[in-house]
Design a protein around this motif. Structure first.
Motif, PDB file in Angstrom:
ATOM      1  N   LEU A 173     -32.642 -36.316  -8.620  1.00  0.00           N
ATOM      2  CA  LEU A 173     -33.056 -37.721  -8.607  1.00  0.00           C
ATOM      3  C   LEU A 173     -34.519 -37.848  -9.047  1.00  0.00           C
ATOM      4  CD1 LEU A 173     -31.286 -38.798  -5.293  1.00  0.00           C
ATOM      5  CD2 LEU A 173     -30.492 -39.106  -7.657  1.00  0.00           C
ATOM      6  N   THR A 177     -35.286 -34.857  -5.586  1.00  0.00           N
ATOM      7  CA  THR A 177     -34.197 -34.520  -4.656  1.00  0.00           C
ATOM      8  C   THR A 177     -32.976 -34.034  -5.433  1.00  0.00           C
ATOM      9  OG1 THR A 177     -34.913 -36.232  -3.107  1.00  0.00           O
ATOM     10  CG2 THR A 177     -32.640 -35.444  -2.889  1.00  0.00           C
ATOM     11  N   THR A 179     -29.000 -33.495  -5.288  1.00  0.00           N
ATOM     12  CA  THR A 179     -27.880 -33.968  -4.476  1.00  0.00           C
ATOM     13  C   THR A 179     -26.563 -33.796  -5.206  1.00  0.00           C
ATOM     14  OG1 THR A 179     -26.964 -35.876  -3.261  1.00  0.00           O
ATOM     15  CG2 THR A 179     -28.211 -36.364  -5.234  1.00  0.00           C
ATOM     16  N   LEU A 181     -22.862 -35.285  -5.896  1.00  0.00           N
ATOM     17  CA  LEU A 181     -22.109 -36.535  -5.878  1.00  0.00           C
ATOM     18  C   LEU A 181     -20.663 -36.237  -6.227  1.00  0.00           C
ATOM     19  CD1 LEU A 181     -24.667 -38.686  -7.928  1.00  0.00           C
ATOM     20  CD2 LEU A 181     -24.583 -38.336  -5.449  1.00  0.00           C
ATOM     21  N   LEU A 192     -19.159 -44.475  -1.471  1.00  0.00           N
ATOM     22  CA  LEU A 192     -19.209 -45.098  -2.804  1.00  0.00           C
ATOM     23  C   LEU A 192     -19.088 -44.004  -3.864  1.00  0.00           C
ATOM     24  CD1 LEU A 192     -22.212 -47.542  -2.229  1.00  0.00           C
ATOM     25  CD2 LEU A 192     -19.767 -48.102  -2.163  1.00  0.00           C
ATOM     26  N   ASP A 193     -18.419 -44.317  -4.957  1.00  0.00           N
ATOM     27  CA  ASP A 193     -18.175 -43.325  -6.006  1.00  0.00           C
ATOM     28  C   ASP A 193     -19.396 -43.226  -6.928  1.00  0.00           C
ATOM     29  OD1 ASP A 193     -17.343 -41.682  -7.976  1.00  0.00           O
ATOM     30  OD2 ASP A 193     -15.586 -42.852  -8.543  1.00  0.00           O
ATOM     31  N   LEU A 194     -20.380 -42.463  -6.467  1.00  0.00           N
ATOM     32  CA  LEU A 194     -21.630 -42.368  -7.227  1.00  0.00           C
ATOM     33  C   LEU A 194     -21.502 -41.443  -8.435  1.00  0.00           C
ATOM     34  CD1 LEU A 194     -24.308 -42.477  -4.420  1.00  0.00           C
ATOM     35  CD2 LEU A 194     -23.078 -44.316  -5.579  1.00  0.00           C
ATOM     36  N   LEU A 444     -27.303 -57.348 -11.283  1.00  0.00           N
ATOM     37  CA  LEU A 444     -26.744 -56.240 -10.518  1.00  0.00           C
ATOM     38  C   LEU A 444     -27.114 -54.898 -11.145  1.00  0.00           C
ATOM     39  CD1 LEU A 444     -24.981 -56.251  -7.991  1.00  0.00           C
ATOM     40  CD2 LEU A 444     -22.961 -56.223  -9.468  1.00  0.00           C
ATOM     41  N   SER A 447     -30.728 -54.253 -10.386  1.00  0.00           N
ATOM     42  CA  SER A 447     -30.958 -53.947  -8.967  1.00  0.00           C
ATOM     43  C   SER A 447     -30.580 -52.500  -8.656  1.00  0.00           C
ATOM     44  CB  SER A 447     -30.107 -54.829  -8.052  1.00  0.00           C
ATOM     45  OG  SER A 447     -30.228 -56.162  -8.379  1.00  0.00           O
ATOM     46  N   ALA A 451     -32.914 -49.496  -7.450  1.00  0.00           N
ATOM     47  CA  ALA A 451     -32.691 -48.832  -6.158  1.00  0.00           C
ATOM     48  C   ALA A 451     -32.660 -47.319  -6.325  1.00  0.00           C
ATOM     49  CB  ALA A 451     -31.374 -49.320  -5.545  1.00  0.00           C
TER      50      ALA A 451
ATOM     51  N   LEU B 197     -17.892 -48.446  -9.584  1.00  0.00           N
ATOM     52  CA  LEU B 197     -18.643 -48.421  -8.322  1.00  0.00           C
ATOM     53  C   LEU B 197     -17.969 -49.283  -7.256  1.00  0.00           C
ATOM     54  CD1 LEU B 197     -21.268 -47.513  -6.837  1.00  0.00           C
ATOM     55  CD2 LEU B 197     -22.286 -49.669  -7.617  1.00  0.00           C
ATOM     56  N   LEU B 433     -18.375 -38.826   7.475  1.00  0.00           N
ATOM     57  CA  LEU B 433     -18.928 -39.045   6.134  1.00  0.00           C
ATOM     58  C   LEU B 433     -20.305 -38.403   6.022  1.00  0.00           C
ATOM     59  CD1 LEU B 433     -18.597 -40.289   3.348  1.00  0.00           C
ATOM     60  CD2 LEU B 433     -19.634 -42.400   4.227  1.00  0.00           C
ATOM     61  N   GLU B 436     -20.023 -34.831   5.319  1.00  0.00           N
ATOM     62  CA  GLU B 436     -19.589 -34.461   3.966  1.00  0.00           C
ATOM     63  C   GLU B 436     -20.705 -34.670   2.941  1.00  0.00           C
ATOM     64  OE1 GLU B 436     -15.695 -35.516   2.743  1.00  0.00           O
ATOM     65  OE2 GLU B 436     -16.165 -35.425   0.621  1.00  0.00           O
ATOM     66  N   ASP B 438     -24.473 -34.849   1.458  1.00  0.00           N
ATOM     67  CA  ASP B 438     -25.780 -34.271   1.755  1.00  0.00           C
ATOM     68  C   ASP B 438     -26.806 -35.392   1.942  1.00  0.00           C
ATOM     69  OD1 ASP B 438     -26.752 -35.012  -0.822  1.00  0.00           O
ATOM     70  OD2 ASP B 438     -26.136 -33.093  -1.689  1.00  0.00           O
ATOM     71  N   GLY B 440     -29.466 -36.308   0.346  1.00  0.00           N
ATOM     72  CA  GLY B 440     -29.799 -37.093  -0.848  1.00  0.00           C
ATOM     73  C   GLY B 440     -28.737 -38.130  -1.150  1.00  0.00           C
ATOM     74  N   ALA B 441     -27.491 -37.727  -1.059  1.00  0.00           N
ATOM     75  CA  ALA B 441     -26.398 -38.662  -1.343  1.00  0.00           C
ATOM     76  C   ALA B 441     -26.341 -39.778  -0.307  1.00  0.00           C
ATOM     77  CB  ALA B 441     -25.063 -37.908  -1.398  1.00  0.00           C
ATOM     78  N   LEU B 444     -28.985 -42.233  -1.208  1.00  0.00           N
ATOM     79  CA  LEU B 444     -28.582 -42.940  -2.423  1.00  0.00           C
ATOM     80  C   LEU B 444     -27.515 -43.993  -2.118  1.00  0.00           C
ATOM     81  CD1 LEU B 444     -29.492 -42.566  -5.341  1.00  0.00           C
ATOM     82  CD2 LEU B 444     -27.602 -40.975  -5.679  1.00  0.00           C
ATOM     83  N   GLN B 445     -26.541 -43.632  -1.299  1.00  0.00           N
ATOM     84  CA  GLN B 445     -25.491 -44.584  -0.924  1.00  0.00           C
ATOM     85  C   GLN B 445     -26.109 -45.803  -0.239  1.00  0.00           C
ATOM     86  OE1 GLN B 445     -21.712 -43.943  -0.327  1.00  0.00           O
ATOM     87  NE2 GLN B 445     -21.696 -42.194  -1.708  1.00  0.00           N
ATOM     88  N   SER B 447     -29.214 -46.874  -0.407  1.00  0.00           N
ATOM     89  CA  SER B 447     -30.072 -47.643  -1.319  1.00  0.00           C
ATOM     90  C   SER B 447     -29.251 -48.580  -2.184  1.00  0.00           C
ATOM     91  CB  SER B 447     -30.845 -46.723  -2.272  1.00  0.00           C
ATOM     92  OG  SER B 447     -31.487 -45.706  -1.593  1.00  0.00           O
ATOM     93  N   ILE B 448     -28.129 -48.061  -2.667  1.00  0.00           N
ATOM     94  CA  ILE B 448     -27.308 -48.878  -3.558  1.00  0.00           C
ATOM     95  C   ILE B 448     -26.647 -50.016  -2.782  1.00  0.00           C
ATOM     96  CG2 ILE B 448     -25.194 -48.830  -4.951  1.00  0.00           C
ATOM     97  CD1 ILE B 448     -26.214 -46.057  -5.963  1.00  0.00           C
ATOM     98  N   ALA B 451     -29.247 -52.564  -2.305  1.00  0.00           N
ATOM     99  CA  ALA B 451     -29.609 -53.287  -3.530  1.00  0.00           C
ATOM    100  C   ALA B 451     -28.573 -54.354  -3.859  1.00  0.00           C
ATOM    101  CB  ALA B 451     -29.741 -52.313  -4.694  1.00  0.00           C
ATOM    102  N   VAL B 452     -27.305 -54.049  -3.613  1.00  0.00           N
ATOM    103  CA  VAL B 452     -26.230 -54.975  -3.979  1.00  0.00           C
ATOM    104  C   VAL B 452     -26.055 -56.049  -2.904  1.00  0.00           C
ATOM    105  CG1 VAL B 452     -23.770 -55.139  -4.543  1.00  0.00           C
ATOM    106  CG2 VAL B 452     -25.087 -53.149  -5.302  1.00  0.00           C
ATOM    107  N   MET B 463     -18.087 -47.758   6.589  1.00  0.00           N
ATOM    108  CA  MET B 463     -18.365 -46.670   5.660  1.00  0.00           C
ATOM    109  C   MET B 463     -19.637 -45.932   6.083  1.00  0.00           C
ATOM    110  SD  MET B 463     -18.498 -46.710   1.506  1.00  0.00           S
ATOM    111  CE  MET B 463     -16.824 -46.900   0.955  1.00  0.00           C
TER     112      MET B 463
END
Lengths: 465, 465
Positions: A173, A177, A179, A181, A192-194, A444, A447, A451, B197, B433, B436, B438, B440-441, B444-445, B447-448, B451-452, B463
């Motif tokens: 990242l 970092t 990570t 995914l 979420l499907d990152l 979106l 954003s 993020a 996403l 969750l 499972e 890490d 960083g993920a 990230l999850q 943050s997203i 943001a949304v 979740m």
């Protein structure tokens, strides 16, 4: 963005020996991909990463100093996404080219981003496995670049695009970092499907350093058919009717008459002379099913006015016809040299049912402009690549080329399509992305970018700008 | 989150007549999905949206008043994702159930979220088209819910999951903005892939109000095979070896001996008695290829010690065997009633090559606990559903069931798998969750999500929590 020149010796001390390149000529040589008309800024350095640690070191340094980073592989992209931006570190990951693991039992592999697509295909074939995505750049582009652009190719009509094969990604990242995914398994919905979000993100969200791909068994040798048409509209209607008939061809490519003529001038691939348009079709359905599928194709093609249709199940013929299709790019280059060397390749994708209309209106666009338009593409997906051919040394011709290119994208949008089926946005199509996305989607996108990359250092100014 | 009780009459005035429900009994009836052990909060209202405008009105009102919104369809989910949270508006979109368009030429359709999966399949069949994803809930769950959880099913081993069919989504964002994500065409890479996403986002990012699906031609009738094994390990090894042989079955389901016995107690579906494990395999490869594929399966199964293998290409037999597999759920319910009615269905997915080990260690887990574990699942994908059967009226049994359930998820992770292959996280697997993903993920999850949905009003607490 960069307030002062960063102290590169500090970065150098954190990297593998020789990874940092400050030679201006080398930096400049790495500052562009294969796109035309895209600005290439002046990068401050090039890092040829020799390890994931190098990538982490670059991103930490970049975050500390607020320096933009442009990730790149083989720089075969066609949209300027890998072009330098001012002050950036060019982070080239082409040397991270290990095939980490081929898991025959689970039909997966893990690769570093710098592996060349064709090299992976060859390595997998020895294990009876295949990775179908086959962009035109298959022999020279990297899997990392393919993932970053969600590359397609000729296989997509049956086997889908890069995204359909990506299960998991290891990414670095913006702040360094590391990570993981996605997943390693066939299925998975944990969070979420990152991984899917990062596929096609053109270096704007992170640096991909490892990819887990789901694979297919080695594909069966196909039966190949060629159909010659008097014009593009009849070829377009054939595509639409054949696909709607329930057929599942493993390839369905279209070339216009001009393209066929260029190929025949470039080499002998067994293509007929004087075609108005040509469809190349393959079926790898097992046993007689492949032949039956092409017989269905022939009936539809003849019904639409095809002049000639022929098949072959000889692998040598199949390879020759595919080589003919792959020769479009060098053949066009050879032809364009006689015009002044300018070639701008478009990449619109429309609903298949609109292909006939697309070609009719494309001919009108061509007729209105003082440049030539020749078209090839993945007709089975409605993903066409009209190329605008012009004189790069003549300002008027260049202007006309840009206008023609834009009109083709507008035509794609008018027909319910997209400005880019597989080449991506980069710099080249930024002005058009905001026409395709509605206001909500633009906000979106911004954003989410913000993020994931709050300092805006990852490939700034690309895609959404 | 809610500081004061919102003025629902204001909301009522903005909605279709009758859409707002404030009757406590009705709200309570809509406050849970089919998950066990998941908290259901006290919602403040239920809105049964009659139009997209109703959805927009709810989201605007919710944003103005900072009220949580839980979107739900048929509430057939197994993870509590559709359960009420305190003070929330339950936004039920089941009545938005129009099939807006079936485009035969382009093999796509546009549907509203409330369309029942099986109803869509039936409507498409009349046009020679199919939408393969077939979760166990196919007859009662909605396409919107399927998209929100990225639902799978028995088809996935050949035809993939819901995500593989979603091209475009119209979503209503937290602030009421309506936006289109994704594409209508076969391919498209214009901007970040936000449609992907949103698939599997469990109502945490927006409200899906229209879905464009890519379709397949009607699938060919399959040849069906049944193989009976003395134990699960030999069945597991058969799955791994068969899939690695390059086979492409259209179904490969596994049931353990306990499950087969429950099915036979529930009805006569032609399954043998006394099986230690049973594999159900189908091939829809054309012509003789299907039979050849099952002959390959038989050879491998016998090599692994199968007691019995038989085939049928009679559609009635195929349907009966699939009905047997679909009967697992009611058969287990009937059986569990004798134990005290508790059934907790797990959903781990492991690499196929680890299935043998998975079953061996699952047997150890089963032996260690005072509850029963019986297992069925999508073996071709390594996606297994061990069900923990217990006495819901006995606290000790409940505690033991939860512990067993957790150990099964840990086993999945230990073998390189995921805690959820297709059922999702919701409330049920939140604690898992974070094991499972890490660090960083996880960041990230979050943050997203933030943001949304900056106010955190969309399905809060689900979740990632």
């Amino acid at each position: 963005m960069v307030s002062t020149q960063p102290d590169l010796s500090e970065l150098d001390s954190r990297l593998s020996p020789g990874a940092l390149v400050t030679d201006r000529d080398v930096i400049d040589a790495y500052s562009s991909d294969k796109a035309l008309f895209c600005p290439a800024g002046t990068a401050s350095a090039l890092v040829r990463a020799a390890s994931v640690d190098d990538v982490v070191a670059v991103m930490r340094f970049a975050t500390e100093h607020r320096i933009p980073v442009v990730t790149q592989g083989a720089r075969t992209g066609l949209s300027g996404a890998a072009n330098a931006v001012d002050g950036a570190i060019l982070l080239n990951v082409a040397k991270l080219d290990a095939i980490v693991d081929i898991d025959v039992l689970n039909q997966t592999c893990r690769v570093q981003p710098g592996v060349i697509n064709q090299d992976l295909k060859s390595a997998l074939a020895e294990h009876g496995l295949s990775y179908p995505p086959d962009p035109g750049s298959v022999a020279i582009s990297t899997i990392g670049g393919n993932v970053a652009t969600n590359a397609g190719g000729m296989c997509c009509v049956k086997y889908g695009v890069t995204k359909d094969y990506v299960r998991g990604l290891t990414v670095v990242l913006a702040d360094g970092t590391v990570t993981k995914l996605g997943r390693q398994t066939a299925k998975g919905v944990a969070g979420l499907d990152l991984a899917s979000l990062f596929v096609g993100s053109e270096g704007t969200l992170g640096v991909i350093v490892e990819i887990t791909l789901g694979l297919k068994p080695l594909l069966a040798p196909p039966v190949t058919g060629v159909a010659v048409f008097p014009d593009m509209e009849s070829a377009g209607h054939t595509v639409s009717a054949f696909m709607a008939s329930g057929a599942g061809p493993s390839m369905l490519e279209l070339m216009d008459g001009a393209t066929v003529a260029m190929i025949n001038a470039y080499g002998d691939f067994g293509l007929p002379d004087g075609a108005g348009a040509l469809l190349l079709v393959q079926s790898d359905a097992p046993g007689q099913a492949g032949v039956a599928e092409l017989e269905g194709f022939e009936a539809i093609a003849r019904g639409q006015g095809a002049d000639e249709v022929f098949f072959s199940d000889d692998p040598a013929d199949s390879e020759m016809f595919v080589a003919a299709r792959r020769a479009v790019s060098p053949a066009m280059e050879q032809y364009v040299a006689t015009l002044g060397g300018g070639e701008l390749i478009d990449d619109v994708c429309v609903p298949r049912s609109r292909l006939g209309e697309f070609f009719a209106r494309l001919a009108e666009i061509d007729a209105r402009h003082m440049v030539e338009v020749s078209t090839a593409g993945h007709a089975g997906d409605g993903n066409m690549h009209p190329s605008v051919l012009f004189d790069a040394s003549d300002e008027a011709s260049v202007a006309e080329a840009k206008e023609t290119f834009a009109e083709i994208m507008q035509l794609g949008l008018d027909l319910g399509g997209t400005i880019t089926g597989e080449h991506g946005v980069g710099y080249l199509k930024q002005d058009w992305l905001v026409r395709e996305l509605d206001a909500g989607a633009q906000v979106l996108q911004a954003s989410i970018k913000s993020a994931v990359d709050p300092l805006g250092i990852l490939n700034p100014g690309k895609m959404l700008g």
